[in-house]
Motif scaffolding. Structure first.
Motif, PDB file in Angstrom:
ATOM      1  N   ALA A  16      19.761  29.869 -31.027  1.00 61.38           N
ATOM      2  CA  ALA A  16      20.898  29.335 -31.781  1.00 61.38           C
ATOM      3  C   ALA A  16      21.879  28.637 -30.845  1.00 61.38           C
ATOM      4  O   ALA A  16      22.127  29.086 -29.724  1.00 61.38           O
ATOM      5  N   ILE A  17      22.442  27.541 -31.341  1.00 59.97           N
ATOM      6  CA  ILE A  17      23.402  26.745 -30.568  1.00 59.97           C
ATOM      7  C   ILE A  17      24.697  26.639 -31.357  1.00 59.97           C
ATOM      8  O   ILE A  17      24.691  26.271 -32.535  1.00 59.97           O
ATOM      9  N   ASP A  18      25.811  26.967 -30.723  1.00 58.23           N
ATOM     10  CA  ASP A  18      27.137  26.813 -31.331  1.00 58.23           C
ATOM     11  C   ASP A  18      27.743  25.509 -30.820  1.00 58.23           C
ATOM     12  O   ASP A  18      28.233  25.442 -29.680  1.00 58.23           O
ATOM     13  N   GLY A  19      27.689  24.468 -31.647  1.00 60.33           N
ATOM     14  CA  GLY A  19      28.216  23.194 -31.192  1.00 60.33           C
ATOM     15  C   GLY A  19      27.747  22.055 -32.051  1.00 60.33           C
ATOM     16  O   GLY A  19      27.589  22.180 -33.268  1.00 60.33           O
ATOM     17  N   LEU A  20      27.499  20.897 -31.405  1.00 62.18           N
ATOM     18  CA  LEU A  20      27.092  19.676 -32.084  1.00 62.18           C
ATOM     19  C   LEU A  20      25.658  19.328 -31.699  1.00 62.18           C
ATOM     20  O   LEU A  20      25.268  19.465 -30.531  1.00 62.18           O
ATOM     21  N   GLN A  21      24.898  18.845 -32.700  1.00 63.02           N
ATOM     22  CA  GLN A  21      23.525  18.422 -32.465  1.00 63.02           C
ATOM     23  C   GLN A  21      23.306  17.096 -33.189  1.00 63.02           C
ATOM     24  O   GLN A  21      23.574  16.982 -34.387  1.00 63.02           O
ATOM     25  N   ILE A  33      20.403  14.859 -28.778  1.00 67.16           N
ATOM     26  CA  ILE A  33      21.253  15.425 -27.735  1.00 67.16           C
ATOM     27  C   ILE A  33      22.010  16.606 -28.341  1.00 67.16           C
ATOM     28  O   ILE A  33      22.309  16.630 -29.543  1.00 67.16           O
ATOM     29  N   VAL A  34      22.279  17.592 -27.513  1.00 69.67           N
ATOM     30  CA  VAL A  34      22.890  18.841 -27.956  1.00 69.67           C
ATOM     31  C   VAL A  34      23.977  19.242 -26.971  1.00 69.67           C
ATOM     32  O   VAL A  34      23.800  19.118 -25.758  1.00 69.67           O
ATOM     33  N   GLY A  35      25.081  19.750 -27.493  1.00 70.57           N
ATOM     34  CA  GLY A  35      26.142  20.275 -26.649  1.00 70.57           C
ATOM     35  C   GLY A  35      26.856  21.408 -27.351  1.00 70.57           C
ATOM     36  O   GLY A  35      27.164  21.322 -28.536  1.00 70.57           O
ATOM     37  N   GLY A  36      27.086  22.493 -26.623  1.00 71.88           N
ATOM     38  CA  GLY A  36      27.762  23.637 -27.234  1.00 71.88           C
ATOM     39  C   GLY A  36      27.660  24.857 -26.354  1.00 71.88           C
ATOM     40  O   GLY A  36      27.710  24.758 -25.125  1.00 71.88           O
ATOM     41  N   SER A  37      27.496  26.011 -26.972  1.00 71.95           N
ATOM     42  CA  SER A  37      27.424  27.265 -26.219  1.00 71.95           C
ATOM     43  C   SER A  37      26.378  28.177 -26.841  1.00 71.95           C
ATOM     44  O   SER A  37      25.925  27.963 -27.974  1.00 71.95           O
ATOM     45  N   ARG A  38      26.005  29.219 -26.094  1.00 70.56           N
ATOM     46  CA  ARG A  38      25.048  30.215 -26.568  1.00 70.56           C
ATOM     47  C   ARG A  38      25.783  31.391 -27.182  1.00 70.56           C
ATOM     48  O   ARG A  38      26.894  31.725 -26.754  1.00 70.56           O
ATOM     49  N   GLY A  95      28.072  37.341 -30.925  1.00 68.48           N
ATOM     50  CA  GLY A  95      29.274  36.631 -31.351  1.00 68.48           C
ATOM     51  C   GLY A  95      29.424  35.313 -30.605  1.00 68.48           C
ATOM     52  O   GLY A  95      28.571  34.904 -29.810  1.00 68.48           O
ATOM     53  N   TYR A  96      30.525  34.627 -30.851  1.00 67.89           N
ATOM     54  CA  TYR A  96      30.794  33.365 -30.179  1.00 67.89           C
ATOM     55  C   TYR A  96      31.276  33.641 -28.752  1.00 67.89           C
ATOM     56  O   TYR A  96      32.151  34.476 -28.524  1.00 67.89           O
ATOM     57  N   ASN A  97      30.710  32.934 -27.791  1.00 71.50           N
ATOM     58  CA  ASN A  97      31.112  33.077 -26.385  1.00 71.50           C
ATOM     59  C   ASN A  97      31.095  31.694 -25.757  1.00 71.50           C
ATOM     60  O   ASN A  97      30.059  31.199 -25.325  1.00 71.50           O
ATOM     61  N   PHE A  98      32.250  31.075 -25.678  1.00 66.30           N
ATOM     62  CA  PHE A  98      32.337  29.705 -25.194  1.00 66.30           C
ATOM     63  C   PHE A  98      32.301  29.610 -23.678  1.00 66.30           C
ATOM     64  O   PHE A  98      32.369  28.511 -23.118  1.00 66.30           O
ATOM     65  N   ASP A  99      32.189  30.762 -23.004  1.00 68.67           N
ATOM     66  CA  ASP A  99      31.945  30.736 -21.561  1.00 68.67           C
ATOM     67  C   ASP A  99      30.494  30.415 -21.243  1.00 68.67           C
ATOM     68  O   ASP A  99      30.160  30.066 -20.110  1.00 68.67           O
ATOM     69  N   LEU A 100      29.621  30.535 -22.261  1.00 71.47           N
ATOM     70  CA  LEU A 100      28.188  30.285 -22.065  1.00 71.47           C
ATOM     71  C   LEU A 100      27.855  28.862 -22.500  1.00 71.47           C
ATOM     72  O   LEU A 100      27.054  28.620 -23.411  1.00 71.47           O
ATOM     73  N   PHE A 101      28.448  27.907 -21.843  1.00 68.98           N
ATOM     74  CA  PHE A 101      28.285  26.499 -22.211  1.00 68.98           C
ATOM     75  C   PHE A 101      26.859  26.032 -21.891  1.00 68.98           C
ATOM     76  O   PHE A 101      26.238  26.460 -20.917  1.00 68.98           O
ATOM     77  N   GLU A 102      26.341  25.133 -22.731  1.00 66.22           N
ATOM     78  CA  GLU A 102      25.025  24.552 -22.498  1.00 66.22           C
ATOM     79  C   GLU A 102      24.986  23.150 -23.085  1.00 66.22           C
ATOM     80  O   GLU A 102      25.727  22.820 -24.014  1.00 66.22           O
ATOM     81  N   PHE A 159      17.370  21.148 -20.429  1.00 63.85           N
ATOM     82  CA  PHE A 159      18.567  21.912 -20.748  1.00 63.85           C
ATOM     83  C   PHE A 159      19.194  22.481 -19.492  1.00 63.85           C
ATOM     84  O   PHE A 159      18.492  22.864 -18.535  1.00 63.85           O
ATOM     85  N   GLU A 160      20.523  22.522 -19.508  1.00 63.01           N
ATOM     86  CA  GLU A 160      21.281  23.229 -18.472  1.00 63.01           C
ATOM     87  C   GLU A 160      22.226  24.211 -19.153  1.00 63.01           C
ATOM     88  O   GLU A 160      22.962  23.840 -20.068  1.00 63.01           O
ATOM     89  N   GLN A 161      22.196  25.448 -18.709  1.00 66.47           N
ATOM     90  CA  GLN A 161      23.031  26.506 -19.268  1.00 66.47           C
ATOM     91  C   GLN A 161      23.938  27.047 -18.182  1.00 66.47           C
ATOM     92  O   GLN A 161      23.509  27.276 -17.045  1.00 66.47           O
ATOM     93  N   ARG A 162      25.196  27.269 -18.557  1.00 65.63           N
ATOM     94  CA  ARG A 162      26.189  27.729 -17.594  1.00 65.63           C
ATOM     95  C   ARG A 162      26.826  29.041 -18.052  1.00 65.63           C
ATOM     96  O   ARG A 162      26.782  29.394 -19.229  1.00 65.63           O
ATOM     97  N   ASN A 163      27.433  29.721 -17.094  1.00 67.83           N
ATOM     98  CA  ASN A 163      28.142  30.978 -17.352  1.00 67.83           C
ATOM     99  C   ASN A 163      29.450  30.940 -16.595  1.00 67.83           C
ATOM    100  O   ASN A 163      29.459  30.945 -15.357  1.00 67.83           O
TER     101      ASN A 163
END
Length: 538
Positions: A238-243, A255-260, A267-274, A297-301
């Motif tokens: 699941a992706i929380d953001g725009l696709q 293209i996809v941008g958001g968080s995991r 729950g929502y965690n915007f520190d997990l950007f991807e 894909f690149e995933q960040r914490n």
């Protein structure tokens, strides 16, 4: 404070969508027959309908997904009210899942149905995408389900546990004839006398699996906003953001941008950007269907790179009666001695093949080298959990054969060995089903499962009898299993007798009630489980 505002906004959006959906009647397709998963054993799925008079052996059953109807099951045998099915892929089914059969089949479609059925990865809903029509009808279509259930564990050996679960699943296409659509699937679960857990963290009880809005920019371009699993890159989750996706001829790109979602409570965690991008091709062939996709894909914490990887998948049914699926992941980044390095390593690989020699005989094989699935919600008992874990990963093969109408047999075997395991895991299972026992006018299935894992030797034998007491209204099922687990590193062994009784009432097309009771006997101990479910369609 910002996170709290965002969470409250999400809840308000969910409430708004619920109100909007509840005020509009559903528009069911007239050529669909709805059934539900009534029983799962090994590689076989039982689906119950009010009547199977317009369903034939060899027909395809469908599940509803983001792109409409996707093929999921093949009817191996049927009785007057139920179908014994084999999975066309590795989609994970649960009891009471809704499945659809088509009662009106255009001639051209009947020819192609058996050709365009790709194998699907267990964690990935690999979907056959339909080419968009040139003229969109923009007809509003809203439908969904509201389910209320209770799940109780009670015994003399432990504290009684009573869990309540409420779920809402809804899809709204072309709201008021516009280009806007919406979907949601949420659940709220809490235990009796443990409301403090909910108050401490709402996400302990509320699980938002899908909550998104879709806008069709034109016939080729689409944008999604919210939480959604993209079927093109479902392995990402699941992706929380725009696709955003654009289709042109046989190609597609997005293209996809958001968080995991948060890995602890979903729950929502915007520190997990991807962020990422994908491209692919889907094409019909003379004998079937071919689809390939490539994603980066690149995933960040908290701002730091957590993972950078490439995902590839390929579905192929171009050869008649043969369906292939493969997927792999290549990691491009890792930390060595706290220093980032750019390297390429294979971290996930899956391959499956299915071949139908005839309507009576089919074989399936797979190789699975992926990580284990994490379940945020499950109702499995201990024996079922052990069976599921032993069947994951490694090499697997199965065969289904119907020697005569009304009787089907099958067997499957698998093996897995990892460096950290003291010994390999091996599984062997078989089943025989008589769909219409004389005199009783019932269905009888006998199953056997043998396993060897790194820490136990186990065997599970079972027999299941199901019957429609009142045609299309009242259905019952009796199930018995004997479990014997021998633990290799201890002197402790476990033997269980598991009995199960299931009753289901279909009051109307929109109202359904079921009750399931399970009793487990072991070492002079009795454990009871009671599951009640009320489902309302709208």
């Amino acid at each position: 404070m910002i996170k709290r505002i965002i969470r409250n906004t999400g809840l308000l959006c969910l409430l708004f969508l619920t109100i909007a959906v509840s005020q509009t009647s559903a528009q069911e397709s007239s050529n669909l027959k709805e059934g539900k998963v009534s029983y799962i054993t090994g590689e076989n799925i039982y689906v119950r309908f009010a009547s199977t008079d317009q369903i034939e052996n060899g027909d395809t059953l469908f599940i509803r997904d983001e792109n409409g109807l996707a093929p999921a099951l093949l009817v191996d045998n049927k009785s007057s009210i139920s179908c014994l099915c084999s999975k066309l892929g590795e989609h994970t089914f649960k009891l009471d899942d809704i499945v659809f059969g088509r009662t009106v089949k255009p001639v051209s479609e009947v020819v192609q149905l058996q050709q365009e059925l790709p194998e699907k990865d267990v964690n990935e809903q690999v979907l056959i995408t339909q080419e968009p029509t040139k003229e969109s009808s923009r007809t509003q279509d809203i439908n969904g389900r509201l389910s209320m259930s209770s799940y109780s564990n009670f015994s003399d050996e432990a504290d009684n546990i009573h869990r309540f679960r409420y779920t809402l699943s809804a899809k709204a296409s072309n709201l008021s004839g516009s280009k806007i659509s919406a979907e949601t699937y949420v659940s709220f679960t809490h235990k009796l006398n443990q409301w403090d857990v909910v108050q401490e963290n709402l996400n302990n009880a509320l699980k938002v699996y899908s909550l998104a809005l879709k806008y069709d920019i034109n016939e080729s371009a689409t944008v999604w906003a919210g939480r959604k699993i993209n079927p093109r890159i479902a392995n990402v989750g699941a992706i929380d953001g725009l696709q955003f996706e654009y289709k042109f001829k046989n190609m597609f790109a997005g293209i996809v941008g958001g968080s995991r979602p948060d890995y602890q409570d979903y729950g929502y965690n915007f520190d997990l950007f991807e962020y990422g991008a994908y491209v692919g091709q889907s094409k019909k062939t003379e004998n079937g269907f071919v689809q390939s996709s490539l994603a980066f894909f690149e995933q960040r914490n908290t701002g730091n790179v957590d993972r950078r990887f490439i995902y590839m998948q390929h579905t192929n049914s171009a050869i008649k009666n043969l369906t292939l699926f493969s997927s792999l992941e290549l990691d491009l980044y890792k930390l060595e001695n706290d220093k980032p390095t750019n390297t390429v390593s294979l971290t996930s690989l899956y391959f499956s093949a299915r071949y139908r020699f005839s309507k009576r005989l089919s074989v399936f094989g797979s190789y699975d080298n992926r990580k284990n699935v994490i379940y945020y919600e499950t109702f499995r008992n201990y024996a079922d959990e052990i069976l599921q874990q032993a069947s994951r990963q490694g090499v697997r093969a199965r065969i289904n054969y119907r020697p005569v109408n009304g009787f089907i047999v099958g067997a499957s075997a698998g093996t897995r060995f990892r460096a950290e395991d003291p010994r390999p895991t091996k599984t062997l299972s078989g089943f025989a089903t008589w769909t219409k026992v004389p005199t009783l006018n019932a269905s009888l299935s006998i199953t056997a499962n043998l396993m060897q894992t790194s820490y136990l030797d186990g065997q599970v034998y079972g027999a299941r009898l199901s019957k429609d007491l009142v045609s299309g209204k009242l259905y019952t099922m009796l199930h018995y299993r004997w479990v014997d687990f021998q633990y290799v590193n201890t002197l402790t062994n476990l033997q269980q007798h598991i009995g199960e009784l299931d009753l289901s009432w279909q009051f109307s097309k929109k109202l359904y009630l079921s009750a399931n009771y399970e009793a487990t006997f072991q070492e002079q101990q009795l454990f009871n489980r009671l599951y009640l479910n009320l489902r309302i369609k709208f």
